[in-house]
Design a protein around this motif. Structure first.
Motif, short mmCIF file in Angstrom:
data_model
loop_
_atom_site.label_atom_id
_atom_site.label_comp_id
_atom_site.label_asym_id
_atom_site.label_seq_id
_atom_site.Cartn_x
_atom_site.Cartn_y
_atom_site.Cartn_z
N TYR A 228 0.83 -1.21 0.00
CA TYR A 228 0.00 0.00 0.00
C TYR A 228 0.87 1.26 0.00
N GLN B 12 -8.62 -3.39 0.60
CA GLN B 12 -7.52 -4.02 -0.14
C GLN B 12 -6.36 -3.05 -0.37
N HIS B 13 -6.45 -1.84 0.19
CA HIS B 13 -5.42 -0.81 0.00
C HIS B 13 -5.20 -0.52 -1.48
N GLU B 14 -6.30 -0.42 -2.22
CA GLU B 14 -6.23 -0.12 -3.64
C GLU B 14 -7.21 1.00 -3.96
N ASP C 82 -11.02 4.30 -1.84
CA ASP C 82 -10.41 3.08 -1.31
C ASP C 82 -11.33 2.61 -0.19
N ARG D 60 -9.71 2.97 -6.35
CA ARG D 60 -10.62 2.69 -7.47
C ARG D 60 -11.09 4.00 -8.08
N PHE E 260 2.21 1.81 -3.33
CA PHE E 260 1.21 2.35 -4.23
C PHE E 260 1.02 3.84 -4.00
#
Length: 339
Positions: A9, A222-224, A218, A226, A12
């Motif tokens: 994360y 999922q520490h992503e 986020d 979108r 990212f």
């Protein structure tokens, strides 16, 4: 495993804050603490001791700034005391919405603001209507469904939404937020975001660089990030205030703000680009005609319904007249046969 996820994360985030902007220009970012709101929230609301000010039912705890409690008819906000004069910026919002309500029995949502006005109560997620600037709304209650039922489904939305829903609106001081249709007429972009009663953290990411507005979320744990919306041609003046607000009505939720982190984005522009970039004085969106088309489309729909009903009534009236004439002739012929 948890450490690996955290490391991923962080990598990212580092990539997100890389040295290139979306259009390939070199860019650097710096945390601006004077415009950021983080734990331990020292002296918030105390005059002259903090960069932030509370309003309404908002209160500070050790873990969050609670904009509204899970109670009916509450509204609260927190506003920066200092106007922001950054040309390009990025705002990361850590928030939480939770309560006892099930499914759609909750409301109404929270908003993140960058506006000319500050500290003014109102119906738009706890802020004033006809605002000047940017509002990003996390709307948790579908008012439009109730409006459709009340109008006997005479109005059909362009696309079906799933709530909670995140949307952005740019106001110039003369545009109202349409509650009955959940801001659809003035929405410049949005996405669904199931953010209620989650055990993991939820984040909102707002970037404004080179007159381009990008919003990401986020919310899946999922520490992503979108994608939510990406709109070019958004023109926001400098010198406005950041804030966050929330409101409850007959239905309620806890609307908690854990942190606001503002980053200054330093984008390298050519001398020609600097000269071509005019100062913005009134918020606008280059494709604002989309809003006008929406209203025109809705108006044409109403006109179409009117003429459909009118011609149907005229047709029915004509059939009745023809029927009476035919019946009269038939009745006259019938009497002549008998005499």
């Amino acid at each position: 495993m948890a450490r690996m996820m955290v490391a991923t994360y962080l990598m990212f985030i580092a990539y997100l804050h890389s040295s290139l902007s979306d259009d390939g220009h070199e860019m650097e970012e710096f945390l601006k603490r004077e415009y950021s709101l983080t734990k331990p929230y020292q002296a918030i609301g105390v005059s002259g001791s903090s960069h932030w000010e509370l309003m309404g039912d908002a209160m500070v705890t050790t873990d969050q700034v609670r904009l509204t409690p899970d109670m009916q008819s509450k509204q609260g906000a927190v506003w920066s005391r200092m106007p922001c004069h950054l040309k390009d910026w990025e705002l990361q919002v850590h928030f939480k919405i939770h309560g006892q309500g099930k499914k759609n029995l909750n409301g109404d949502g929270l908003a993140v603001w960058y506006t000319k006005e500050r500290m003014q109560k109102g119906p738009v997620f706890g802020n004033k209507d006809f605002f000047t600037g940017l509002g990003v709304f996390v709307d948790t209650y579908p008012n439009e469904e109730k409006h459709i039922e009340a109008q006997k489904k005479r109005y059909t939305p362009r696309t079906q939404r799933i709530f909670p829903y995140v949307l952005a609106m740019v106001g110039n001081g003369s545009i109202t937020y349409d509650h009955e249709r959940d801001g659809r007429p003035t929405e410049i972009g949005g996405c669904n975001a199931m953010v209620r009663n989650l055990k993991h953290d939820t984040f909102l990411f707002i970037r404004y660089v080179r007159r381009r507005l990008t919003v990401m979320i986020d919310i899946d744990g999922q520490h992503e990030w979108r994608d939510c919306l990406d709109i070019p041609g958004v023109r926001l003046p400098m010198g406005y205030y950041f804030g966050a607000s929330a409101i409850t009505g007959d239905l309620s939720d806890n609307h908690d703000l854990i942190s606001l982190k503002l980053y200054q984005l330093t984008v390298l522009r050519s001398k020609q680009e600097e000269e071509d970039e005019e100062e913005v004085t009134i918020p606008s969106v280059d494709n604002m005609e989309l809003h006008r088309n929406y209203y025109e489309g809705e108006g044409m729909s109403g006109i179409a319904i009117f003429f459909t009903v009118l011609f149907s009534m005229l047709g029915l009236f004509l059939l009745i007249v023809v029927g009476l004439v035919v019946y009269s002739h038939w009745n006259e012929s019938r009497r002549k046969r008998f005499y």
